[in-house]
Scaffold this active site. Structure first.
Site, short mmCIF file in Angstrom:
data_model
loop_
_atom_site.label_atom_id
_atom_site.label_comp_id
_atom_site.label_asym_id
_atom_site.label_seq_id
_atom_site.Cartn_x
_atom_site.Cartn_y
_atom_site.Cartn_z
N ARG A 145 35.40 42.64 47.27
CA ARG A 145 34.78 41.72 46.32
C ARG A 145 33.29 42.03 46.29
NH1 ARG A 145 39.26 41.00 44.80
NH2 ARG A 145 40.37 39.03 44.53
N GLU A 154 30.88 39.82 37.73
CA GLU A 154 31.73 40.63 36.85
C GLU A 154 32.00 39.88 35.56
OE1 GLU A 154 35.22 41.71 39.11
OE2 GLU A 154 34.02 42.65 40.68
N HIS A 212 36.86 46.93 38.39
CA HIS A 212 37.80 46.10 39.16
C HIS A 212 39.26 46.43 38.80
CE1 HIS A 212 38.12 42.06 41.49
NE2 HIS A 212 39.16 42.83 41.73
C1 DGY Z 1 43.30 41.20 44.12
O1 DGY Z 1 44.54 41.20 44.04
O2 DGY Z 1 42.69 40.43 44.85
C2 DGY Z 1 42.56 42.21 43.30
O3 DGY Z 1 41.21 42.10 43.32
C3 DGY Z 1 43.13 42.32 41.92
O4 DGY Z 1 44.25 43.11 42.13
#
Ligand code: DGY
Length: 340
Positions: free
Chosen positions: A245, A274, A293
């Site tokens: 993240r 984002e 992402h």
């Molecule tokens: C998640 O699953 O947490 C990702 O960031 C998106 O696949």
């Protein structure tokens, strides 16, 4: 009566069919754009369950707008878009979609490692700009990946899939978690030629690894985990990859560090805010590779994630065992008339 469900985005049909078969279902019928907040708050007024994406903020405001809510099925493994303590306090179940995206996300991590280390995007841009005039000994030289030491910060399911691939590149593996993981060490150690070691401190990992991959979940403890101090500890030849993240990294400090060349390059799939635009300062740097992402973004995996989220939602609303609960709450009642 059937329970009521709201799906916050157009999903692959297989997932919508699962929810529709068991629930009176309403859908925000747009694939590309999130449901506007006001629409979402109105839509959840009488639902028993919501299927959400990481673009939906599930917080006390939403909980207050959804008095019947029993389950939130998030279509992601991460759930930092959800106020988990608030859900648990209200007795609302949260589910996620682990496992199905592990290998796909590990593949993308490798795409970033290779692209950043070997200047793949920079080379593409150079050719497109007509900048390739000849072959010369030190033209576009990068960093070797094979044999380099891979450091994984947050070695869970995805980290372990990244580590398995690293053995093929002859890379010794260092990992840093809150505590050592004997099961990870046994799993990787069983691969012929594998070398894996626990780094007791983050500093130890940062100063030793050639490639640093970040896969920690975003929590109050990991927010801002990487800043100027951490980048200064890294080798001047190091490559930094973040596929967890964005807020785990102080982006402004990463940009300054990249300008100074430590880390030498970065591959980033996630960002502090984002989506980022074409004017983002990271794009002005030659030594970064950015993806929007897309860690889990393959047709097969996104379809599986949607189906898993739908299955979790329906299981919770029909009294079946829930495959992927995140918190421990008892979902009371089956359907609308059995609610609390
Ligand atoms: C998640 O699953 O947490 C990702 O960031 C998106 O696949």
């Amino acid at each position: 009566m059937k329970p009521r469900a709201y799906i916050t985005r157009r999903l692959p049909q297989a997932a919508i069919d699962i929810v529709s078969a068991a629930c009176e279902t309403t859908l925000w019928d747009d694939e590309a754009n999130p449901v506007p907040r006001e629409t979402l708050l109105r839509a959840v007024a009488d639902v028993d369950g919501i299927l959400t994406l990481l673009t939906d903020r599930v917080d006390t405001e939403l909980l207050a707008a959804a008095p019947r809510l029993k389950v939130v099925a998030n279509m992601a493994v991460g759930y930092d878009n959800v106020d988990l303590p608030a859900l648990t306090a209200r007795g609302v179940l949260l589910t996620n979609t682990p496992d199905v995206l592990t290998e796909t996300t590990a593949d993308l991590v490798w795409a970033l490692i290779l692209a950043a280390s070997r200047r793949v995007v920079e080379g593409h841009r150079l050719i497109a700009a007509g900048g390739w005039t000849t072959w010369s000994p030190m033209f576009m030289v990068g960093q070797d990946v094979h044999g380099a030491t891979l450091g994984i910060v947050g070695a869970g399911r995805i980290g372990s899939a990244v580590a398995r691939r690293a053995v093929g590149f002859g890379m010794p593996i260092l990992y840093h978690n809150r505590r050592p993981s004997p099961s990870l060490e046994a799993q990787i150690g069983a691969i012929p030629g594998a070398v894996i070691r626990y780094a007791p401190t983050l500093d130890d990992l940062l100063s030793t690894a050639d490639v640093v991959v970040v896969l920690v979940p975003l929590t109050p403890e990991t927010r801002g985990m990487f800043g100027a101090r951490e980048f200064a500890l890294m080798k001047p030849t190091s490559v930094f990859v973040n596929a967890s993240r964005g807020p785990v990294v102080c982006e402004a400090e990463l940009i300054e560090a990249l300008k100074r060349g430590r880390p030498w390059a970065a591959g980033l799939d996630v960002f502090e805010h984002e989506p980022i635009g074409a004017d983002h300062p990271l794009l002005a740097l030659p030594n970064v590779v950015l993806t929007p992402h897309i860690g889990s973004a393959t047709v097969a995996t996104r379809t599986r994630m949607a189906v898993v989220a739908a299955t979790n939602l329906v299981a919770a609303l029909t009294g079946q065992p829930v495959p992927n609960p995140v918190n421990r709450v008892e979902v009371k009642g089956e359907g609308r008339d059995g609610g609390t």
